[in-house]
Design a protein around this motif. Structure first.
Motif, PDB file in Angstrom:
ATOM      1  N   TYR A  20       1.504  -1.287  -0.400  1.00  0.00           N
ATOM      2  CA  TYR A  20       0.120  -0.015   0.083  1.00  0.00           C
ATOM      3  C   TYR A  20       1.139   1.569   0.118  1.00  0.00           C
ATOM      4  N   GLY A  21       2.005   0.418   0.677  1.00  0.00           N
ATOM      5  CA  GLY A  21       3.037   2.447   1.010  1.00  0.00           C
ATOM      6  C   GLY A  21       2.894   2.607  -0.952  1.00  0.00           C
ATOM      7  N   ARG A  51       0.310   3.722  -3.068  1.00  0.00           N
ATOM      8  CA  ARG A  51       0.298   5.503  -2.273  1.00  0.00           C
ATOM      9  C   ARG A  51       1.199   6.121  -3.562  1.00  0.00           C
ATOM     10  N   THR A  52       1.956   5.518  -3.552  1.00  0.00           N
ATOM     11  CA  THR A  52       3.542   6.674  -3.645  1.00  0.00           C
ATOM     12  C   THR A  52       2.433   6.997  -5.286  1.00  0.00           C
ATOM     13  N   ASP A  73       0.089   9.290  -6.369  1.00  0.00           N
ATOM     14  CA  ASP A  73       0.891  10.704  -5.967  1.00  0.00           C
ATOM     15  C   ASP A  73       0.630  11.536  -7.192  1.00  0.00           C
ATOM     16  N   VAL A  80      -5.143   7.981  -3.774  1.00  0.00           N
ATOM     17  CA  VAL A  80      -4.087   8.342  -3.208  1.00  0.00           C
ATOM     18  C   VAL A  80      -5.438   8.230  -1.537  1.00  0.00           C
ATOM     19  N   GLU A  81      -5.277   9.035  -1.554  1.00  0.00           N
ATOM     20  CA  GLU A  81      -7.149   9.379  -0.382  1.00  0.00           C
ATOM     21  C   GLU A  81      -7.102   7.584  -0.126  1.00  0.00           C
ATOM     22  N   GLN A  93      -3.902   5.599   1.550  1.00  0.00           N
ATOM     23  CA  GLN A  93      -3.613   6.031   2.651  1.00  0.00           C
ATOM     24  C   GLN A  93      -4.524   5.654   3.687  1.00  0.00           C
ATOM     25  N   GLN A  94      -5.586   5.745   3.726  1.00  0.00           N
ATOM     26  CA  GLN A  94      -7.074   5.513   4.974  1.00  0.00           C
ATOM     27  C   GLN A  94      -6.549   3.920   4.707  1.00  0.00           C
ATOM     28  N   LEU A 106      -3.492   2.452   4.341  1.00  0.00           N
ATOM     29  CA  LEU A 106      -1.904   2.300   5.040  1.00  0.00           C
ATOM     30  C   LEU A 106      -2.046   2.291   6.123  1.00  0.00           C
ATOM     31  N   ASP A 107      -3.294   3.497   7.078  1.00  0.00           N
ATOM     32  CA  ASP A 107      -3.156   3.635   8.529  1.00  0.00           C
ATOM     33  C   ASP A 107      -3.692   2.765   9.015  1.00  0.00           C
TER      34      ASP A 107
END
Ligand code: FE
Ligand code: ZN
Ligand code: FE
Length: 195
Positions: free
Chosen positions: A116-117, A120-121, A124, A132-133, A136-137, A139-140
């Motif tokens: 996911y990192g 996400r990159t 972006d 991205v949002e 990121q969600q 990933l968190d």
């Protein structure tokens, strides 16, 4: 599929993650069944629910891209899950089994965090703001799940080391404590026979 651009690679990686999430959705219920700790069970149940949402999030991203969600099987996740379910089948005490389940689950989370990192990159770089949002969600959430597992491990690993909740614990008793128990049993048997 030919991967000629970063966008192609992005789609390929998303498909890999999507397949991984679906493998987790299939495998987690069995893991949950094998847990002894109430806390561990509810943490895994909660993450199963979150995992379903994560798969849906990926579907939303595929829709936005106009791409099919289906791709090749994620062999990495397949291997991680296979190892985890094999170790759980082994004959071991409840707390050691819980520790083994945590070990397997954390490998899954770390593998997901890496994937996911990366996407996400890519999202972006590709200017995919909504993606991205969403990524990121997820990933968190994966990081949170990993932290929760570390927290649970603090107690469960110690219990596993101490042999708490271990079946056949009498084998660990010293001769002196074990002997009277045996004779008490045989006395009770004799008593039964007499009566
Ligand atoms: Fe996930
Ligand atoms: Zn993979
Ligand atoms: Fe996860």
């Amino acid at each position: 599929m030919t991967i000629a651009s970063l966008r192609d690679l992005y789609v390929e990686q998303l498909r890999d993650l999507y397949d991984g999430e679906n493998q987790i959705i299939k495998a987690l219920p069995k893991m949950i069944e094998s847990t002894e700790s109430e806390e561990l069970r509810s943490a895994l149940e909660e993450h199963l629910e979150i995992t379903r949402q994560q798969a849906q999030r990926l579907e939303t991203i595929f829709e936005g891209l106009g791409e099919d969600a289906k791709g090749e099987k994620c062999k990495g996740m397949e291997g991680i899950i296979k190892e985890g379910s094999e170790v759980v089948k082994e004959d071991m005490s409840d707390t050691v089994k819980d520790a083994a389940i945590i070990a397997a689950a954390q490998r899954v989370e770390h593998y997901e965090i890496a994937g996911y990192g990366t996407v996400r990159t890519y999202a972006d770089l590709l200017g995919e703001e909504q993606a991205v949002e969403l990524l990121q969600q997820t990933l968190d959430e994966e990081k949170e799940a990993d932290e929760k597992l570390s927290q649970l491990a603090e107690e469960i690993n110690v219990e596993a080391e101490e042999g708490e909740g271990e079946e056949g614990g009498s084998e660990m008793e010293s001769e002196e404590t074990a002997k009277p128990r045996r004779s008490a049993k045989s006395t009770a048997k004799k008593g039964k026979r007499v009566a």
